[in-house]
Design a protein around this motif. Sequence first.
Motif, PDB file in Angstrom:
ATOM      1  N   UNK A   1     -74.178  46.057 112.083  1.00 25.51           N
ATOM      2  CA  UNK A   1     -73.224  45.989 111.796  1.00 25.51           C
ATOM      3  C   UNK A   1     -72.182  46.758 110.751  1.00 25.51           C
ATOM      4  N   UNK A   2     -73.396  46.494 109.870  1.00 31.93           N
ATOM      5  CA  UNK A   2     -72.627  46.446 108.436  1.00 31.93           C
ATOM      6  C   UNK A   2     -73.332  47.610 107.422  1.00 31.93           C
ATOM      7  N   UNK A   3     -74.102  47.743 107.378  1.00 34.83           N
ATOM      8  CA  UNK A   3     -74.905  48.889 107.017  1.00 34.83           C
ATOM      9  C   UNK A   3     -75.241  50.456 107.000  1.00 34.83           C
ATOM     10  N   UNK A   4     -75.463  50.600 106.234  1.00 33.23           N
ATOM     11  CA  UNK A   4     -75.942  52.219 107.344  1.00 33.23           C
ATOM     12  C   UNK A   4     -76.746  53.027 106.200  1.00 33.23           C
ATOM     13  N   UNK A   5     -77.503  52.376 105.068  1.00 30.10           N
ATOM     14  CA  UNK A   5     -78.618  53.324 104.434  1.00 30.10           C
ATOM     15  C   UNK A   5     -80.382  52.112 104.229  1.00 30.10           C
ATOM     16  N   UNK A   6     -81.163  52.262 104.414  1.00 29.96           N
ATOM     17  CA  UNK A   6     -82.341  52.026 104.283  1.00 29.96           C
ATOM     18  C   UNK A   6     -82.811  51.411 102.276  1.00 29.96           C
ATOM     19  N   UNK A   7     -82.199  52.341 102.196  1.00 31.58           N
ATOM     20  CA  UNK A   7     -82.343  51.977 100.412  1.00 31.58           C
ATOM     21  C   UNK A   7     -81.025  50.644 100.017  1.00 31.58           C
ATOM     22  N   UNK A   8     -79.964  50.552 101.304  1.00 28.61           N
ATOM     23  CA  UNK A   8     -78.566  49.865 101.045  1.00 28.61           C
ATOM     24  C   UNK A   8     -78.505  48.598 101.917  1.00 28.61           C
ATOM     25  N   UNK A   9     -79.640  48.445 102.153  1.00 30.84           N
ATOM     26  CA  UNK A   9     -79.670  47.662 103.765  1.00 30.84           C
ATOM     27  C   UNK A   9     -79.153  46.269 103.607  1.00 30.84           C
ATOM     28  N   UNK A  10     -78.669  46.121 102.067  1.00 34.70           N
ATOM     29  CA  UNK A  10     -78.038  44.387 102.366  1.00 34.70           C
ATOM     30  C   UNK A  10     -78.748  42.694 102.588  1.00 34.70           C
ATOM     31  N   UNK A  11     -79.181  43.276 102.818  1.00 32.37           N
ATOM     32  CA  UNK A  11     -80.232  41.604 103.336  1.00 32.37           C
ATOM     33  C   UNK A  11     -81.606  41.676 103.641  1.00 32.37           C
ATOM     34  N   UNK A  12     -82.452  40.282 103.098  1.00 32.44           N
ATOM     35  CA  UNK A  12     -83.924  40.789 102.889  1.00 32.44           C
ATOM     36  C   UNK A  12     -84.114  39.417 104.405  1.00 32.44           C
ATOM     37  N   UNK A  13     -85.061  39.762 104.645  1.00 29.39           N
ATOM     38  CA  UNK A  13     -85.656  38.381 105.272  1.00 29.39           C
ATOM     39  C   UNK A  13     -87.552  38.315 105.316  1.00 29.39           C
ATOM     40  N   UNK A  14     -87.791  36.962 105.240  1.00 30.79           N
ATOM     41  CA  UNK A  14     -89.271  36.770 105.232  1.00 30.79           C
ATOM     42  C   UNK A  14     -89.911  37.845 106.352  1.00 30.79           C
ATOM     43  N   UNK A  15     -91.010  37.804 106.556  1.00 27.90           N
ATOM     44  CA  UNK A  15     -91.779  38.567 107.038  1.00 27.90           C
ATOM     45  C   UNK A  15     -92.923  37.909 107.871  1.00 27.90           C
ATOM     46  N   UNK A  16     -93.516  36.547 107.177  1.00 27.38           N
ATOM     47  CA  UNK A  16     -93.838  35.938 108.271  1.00 27.38           C
ATOM     48  C   UNK A  16     -94.106  34.482 107.350  1.00 27.38           C
ATOM     49  N   UNK A  17     -94.312  33.480 108.399  1.00 28.38           N
ATOM     50  CA  UNK A  17     -93.785  31.849 107.270  1.00 28.38           C
ATOM     51  C   UNK A  17     -95.373  31.946 106.230  1.00 28.38           C
TER      52      UNK A  17
END
Length: 155
Positions: free
Chosen positions: A111-127
């Motif tokens: 909804x909110x971003x266009x580029x991989x290098x400007x992808x606005x947010x991070x989330x962990x990929x494993x517990x």
Amino acid sequence: LVASMEDVEETYIMVKPDGVQRGLVGEIISRFEKKGFKLTGLKLFQCPKEVAEEHYKDLRSKPFFPKLIDYITSGPVVCMAWEGVGIVASARKLIGSTNPLQAEPGTIRGDLAVQTGRNIVHGSDSPENGKREIALWFKEGEVCEWTPALAPWLR
Ligand code: RTP
């Protein structure tokens, strides 16, 4: 049937500098709040190069690594610790694909971003990485264990 406490995971979510500068902090926090996850840590932080390099250490050999470190250290980020049943995979779904052009509409990046290098947010990929990253970005005492006073809807 209600999930048990053993199903509760922790994840590290971060609004990257472009998300902060575009005024998307509230929007991003609210997606996780509305989903029903529990916020346990929150701060605005100008991150030193060493923290960014440690966070992304698995990507050290990638050609984009130096640019990634410049990006993450280019301005303050919003560091968050969140807790919930199945939160690691669910947060990745809410965030959407790494390349925002491939992220589904309805996701944060879609909804909110266009580029991989400007992808606005991070989330962990494993517990495991969730725990590792929370320990990296937060100091002792900054993460708050709490139980809702009235309705136990959040776990
Ligand atoms: P994140 O860790 O930030 O949640 O992102 P991710 O798992 O979706 O993606 P990952 O492959 O771990 O990459 C980490 C971040 O590096 C930047 N990146 N740039 N080709 C490129 O220029 C490129 N590839 C990745 C993105 O900011 C990505 O989120």
